[in-house]
Design an enzyme around this catalytic site. Structure first.
Site, PDB file in Angstrom:
ATOM      1  N   ASP A  85       0.851  -1.192   0.000  1.00 42.05           N
ATOM      2  CA  ASP A  85       0.000   0.000   0.000  1.00 42.05           C
ATOM      3  C   ASP A  85       0.892   1.250   0.000  1.00 42.05           C
ATOM      4  O   ASP A  85       2.122   1.141   0.180  1.00 42.05           O
ATOM      5  CB  ASP A  85      -0.884  -0.081   1.265  1.00 42.05           C
ATOM      6  CG  ASP A  85      -2.189   0.680   1.124  1.00 42.05           C
ATOM      7  OD1 ASP A  85      -2.482   1.178   0.034  1.00 42.05           O
ATOM      8  OD2 ASP A  85      -2.924   0.760   2.134  1.00 42.05           O
ATOM      9  N   HIS A  86       0.283   2.420  -0.140  1.00 40.08           N
ATOM     10  CA  HIS A  86       0.964   3.733  -0.179  1.00 40.08           C
ATOM     11  C   HIS A  86       2.470   3.736   0.062  1.00 40.08           C
ATOM     12  O   HIS A  86       2.928   3.629   1.212  1.00 40.08           O
ATOM     13  CB  HIS A  86       0.374   4.641   0.903  1.00 40.08           C
ATOM     14  CG  HIS A  86      -1.068   4.928   0.717  1.00 40.08           C
ATOM     15  ND1 HIS A  86      -1.530   5.940  -0.083  1.00 40.08           N
ATOM     16  CD2 HIS A  86      -2.168   4.322   1.227  1.00 40.08           C
ATOM     17  CE1 HIS A  86      -2.857   5.956  -0.051  1.00 40.08           C
ATOM     18  NE2 HIS A  86      -3.268   4.988   0.725  1.00 40.08           N
ATOM     19  N   HIS A 182      -9.096   8.748   4.404  1.00 39.07           N
ATOM     20  CA  HIS A 182      -8.574   7.720   5.320  1.00 39.07           C
ATOM     21  C   HIS A 182      -8.916   8.039   6.782  1.00 39.07           C
ATOM     22  O   HIS A 182      -8.823   9.188   7.192  1.00 39.07           O
ATOM     23  CB  HIS A 182      -7.046   7.629   5.202  1.00 39.07           C
ATOM     24  CG  HIS A 182      -6.567   7.206   3.847  1.00 39.07           C
ATOM     25  ND1 HIS A 182      -6.140   8.102   2.892  1.00 39.07           N
ATOM     26  CD2 HIS A 182      -6.447   5.981   3.286  1.00 39.07           C
ATOM     27  CE1 HIS A 182      -5.768   7.437   1.804  1.00 39.07           C
ATOM     28  NE2 HIS A 182      -5.949   6.147   2.012  1.00 39.07           N
ATOM     29  N   GLY A 183      -9.269   7.006   7.519  1.00 35.09           N
ATOM     30  CA  GLY A 183      -9.474   7.176   8.960  1.00 35.09           C
ATOM     31  C   GLY A 183     -10.945   7.211   9.340  1.00 35.09           C
ATOM     32  O   GLY A 183     -11.799   6.710   8.607  1.00 35.09           O
ATOM     33  N   HIS A 210      -9.985   4.110  -1.846  1.00 32.59           N
ATOM     34  CA  HIS A 210      -9.304   4.123  -0.540  1.00 32.59           C
ATOM     35  C   HIS A 210     -10.246   4.707   0.513  1.00 32.59           C
ATOM     36  O   HIS A 210     -11.289   5.250   0.188  1.00 32.59           O
ATOM     37  CB  HIS A 210      -8.036   4.990  -0.623  1.00 32.59           C
ATOM     38  CG  HIS A 210      -6.895   4.313  -1.303  1.00 32.59           C
ATOM     39  ND1 HIS A 210      -5.709   4.026  -0.669  1.00 32.59           N
ATOM     40  CD2 HIS A 210      -6.759   3.860  -2.564  1.00 32.59           C
ATOM     41  CE1 HIS A 210      -4.888   3.433  -1.524  1.00 32.59           C
ATOM     42  NE2 HIS A 210      -5.500   3.326  -2.689  1.00 32.59           N
ATOM     43  N   GLY A 211      -9.819   4.587   1.772  1.00 30.36           N
ATOM     44  CA  GLY A 211     -10.619   5.182   2.855  1.00 30.36           C
ATOM     45  C   GLY A 211     -11.916   4.434   3.068  1.00 30.36           C
ATOM     46  O   GLY A 211     -12.973   5.023   3.261  1.00 30.36           O
ATOM     47  N   ASN A 232     -10.156  -0.633  -0.456  1.00 29.58           N
ATOM     48  CA  ASN A 232      -9.203  -0.718   0.667  1.00 29.58           C
ATOM     49  C   ASN A 232      -9.850  -0.423   2.014  1.00 29.58           C
ATOM     50  O   ASN A 232     -10.488   0.621   2.174  1.00 29.58           O
ATOM     51  CB  ASN A 232      -8.107   0.343   0.487  1.00 29.58           C
ATOM     52  CG  ASN A 232      -7.127   0.011  -0.600  1.00 29.58           C
ATOM     53  OD1 ASN A 232      -7.354  -0.889  -1.398  1.00 29.58           O
ATOM     54  ND2 ASN A 232      -6.042   0.751  -0.643  1.00 29.58           N
ATOM     55  N   THR A 235      -8.756   1.151   8.865  1.00 31.58           N
ATOM     56  CA  THR A 235      -9.069   1.681  10.196  1.00 31.58           C
ATOM     57  C   THR A 235     -10.070   0.843  10.990  1.00 31.58           C
ATOM     58  O   THR A 235      -9.820   0.508  12.148  1.00 31.58           O
ATOM     59  CB  THR A 235      -9.609   3.123  10.054  1.00 31.58           C
ATOM     60  OG1 THR A 235      -8.592   3.890   9.399  1.00 31.58           O
ATOM     61  CG2 THR A 235      -9.907   3.743  11.398  1.00 31.58           C
TER      62      THR A 235
HETATM   63  P1  13P Z   1      -9.221   3.280   5.989  1.00 32.89           P
HETATM   64  O1  13P Z   1      -8.124   3.084   6.986  1.00 32.89           O
HETATM   65  O2  13P Z   1      -9.879   4.600   6.111  1.00 32.89           O
HETATM   66  O3  13P Z   1     -10.191   2.149   5.974  1.00 32.89           O
HETATM   67  O4  13P Z   1      -8.515   3.309   4.553  1.00 32.89           O
HETATM   68  C1  13P Z   1      -7.681   2.250   4.179  1.00 32.89           C
HETATM   69  C2  13P Z   1      -6.930   2.589   2.959  1.00 32.89           C
HETATM   70  O5  13P Z   1      -7.395   3.278   2.085  1.00 32.89           O
HETATM   71  C3  13P Z   1      -5.576   2.043   2.848  1.00 32.89           C
HETATM   72  O6  13P Z   1      -4.936   2.441   1.694  1.00 32.89           O
END
Ligand code: 13P
Length: 282
Positions: A85-86, A182-183, A210-211, A232, A235
Site C-alpha cells: 500500500d501507499h 482515510h481514517g 481508498h478510505g 481498501n 481503520t
Molecule cells: P481506511 O483506513 O480509512 O479504511 O482506509 C484504508 C486505505 O485506504 C488504505 O490504503
C-alpha cells in the site's frame, strides 16, 4: 493455493463487475483471519502492507509479511493477492518486489501532475520488468480527520487527467479521489458516483477506492458497479482488533490465558470480515 498475482484478481473483479476487498494487516492474526474469512465465503481477497505500519511495528517488514501471507494462502482454495500500500520510496518498493509482492502502490498524489506521472512511470518500468503491477493515485485521498479533505473538489480526480495519467505512467490500477478519506469519518461520506462513472468511461484501468472504513454499503455497491475493482479497508479492522485485545484482557485477567487469545480474536475478526467480504459479488 499459491498466491495469485493481484493483476489477475483485478481482472476477475473487473470481469465480474465487482470489487475485491483489500485489507491492511499488521500481524499474523490479521492475515490469518482475512485469508480464512475469504475461504469461508469463497471469494478472492488481498492482504496489504502499509509501509508506515511496518516502520512502527518490528514484526511486519515486507519479507516477513510476504512469507506469512504466502504460507496462509497455501492453506486455502481461494485466490489471495499480496499488495504494498501507499509508498513513495522506490528502494522500499524494490524491496517489496524482491519479497514477492505482486502489486505495489506508488503514491505521488501530493506531487504536481508531471512529477507524479514521471515517478509512477519510473516505478512501472521497474515493476513491469518483474511482472509486478503498479497502482497509482491521482487527485488526493486525504484524511477523514480533516473535514475539508472529503469535500475539496480540487483534490478530486478529474476524468480527462486520469486518461493522461494512466497513458503516460503505465499504471495498472488507479486510486481515485471521489469523496472518501482515510481514517474515522466525522460525517458520512458521499461518494461522487457521477464522477466515478465518467472516469470509468474514460479509461479501462481498474479503479481503486481508498478510505473504506465507514462508507455506507449502498454507496459501495454503486461504486463497485461503476468501476471500483479494489476496495481498501484499514481503520475499522484495526479498531476492531484493538477492541478484541481490550475485551479479552478484561474477561481474562489471568496472564496464562494469553495462549487462547489468537483463537478468541480471530473468531471476532472473522465475523466482521465475512460481512465485509460479502460486499464482493464474485
Ligand atoms: P481506511 O483506513 O480509512 O479504511 O482506509 C484504508 C486505505 O485506504 C488504505 O490504503
Amino acid at each position: 493455493m499459491s498466491l495469485v498475482p493481484v493483476k489477475e484478481i483485478l481482472k476477475m473483479a473487473s470481469d465480474a463487475n465487482t470489487s475485491v476487498i483489500a485489507f491492511n494487516c499488521i500481524d499474523y492474526n490479521m492475515i490469518d483471519s482475512v485469508v480464512h474469512a475469504a475461504e469461508k465465503v469463497n471469494k478472492p481477497v488481498l492482504c496489504m502492507l502499509y509501509p508506515e505500519h511496518a516502520e512502527l511495528n518490528n514484526w511486519c517488514n515486507p519479507e516477513t509479511f510476504a512469507a506469512a501471507v504466502k504460507s496462509v494462502a497455501e492453506e486455502v482454495s481461494v485466490p489471495v493477492g499480496l499488495h504494498l500500500d501507499h509508498c513513495q520510496d522506490i528502494n522500499y518498493i524494490i524491496r517489496a518486489i524482491k519479497a514477492g509482492f505482486s502489486c505495489v502502490m506508488y503514491d505521488g498524489s501530493m506531487l504536481p501532475l508531471e512529477e507524479n506521472i514521471a515517478n509512477t512511470k519510473r516505478v512501472t518500468e521497474i515493476a513491469h520488468a518483474f511482472n509486478v503491477a503498479v497502482e497509482g493515485e491521482l487527485g488526493h485521498v486525504g484524511f477523514a480527520a480533516n473535514r475539508d479533505d472529503q469535500s475539496n473538489l480540487d483534490m478530486y480526480t478529474k476524468p480527462e487527467v486520469a486518461k493522461k495519467y494512466v497513458t503516460e505512467s503505465g499504471a495498472d490500477a488507479l486510486a481515485v479521489a471521489i469523496g472518501s478519506a482515510h481514517g474515522v469519518y466525522k460525517e458520512t461520506p458521499h461518494l461522487d458516483i457521477q464522477r466515478l462513472r465518467e472516469i470509468n468511461d474514460t479509461i479501462d484501468t481498474p479503479l481503486v477506492l481508498h478510505g473504506g472504513s465507514g462508507i455506507p454499503d449502498d454507496q459501495l455497491n454503486e461504486a463497485f458497479l461503476h468501476g471500483i475493482n479494489k476496495f481498501n479497508v484499514g481503520t475499522e479492522f484495526f479498531h476492531l482488533y484493538h477492541d478484541t485485545m481490550k475485551q479479552y484482557t478484561q474477561e481474562h485477567p489471568d496472564g496464562g490465558a494469553i495462549f487462547d487469545y489468537a483463537r478468541y480474536a480471530q473468531e471476532i475478526l472473522m465475523n466482521y470480515l465475512v460481512k465485509k467480504l460479502e460486499l464482493s459479488k464474485f
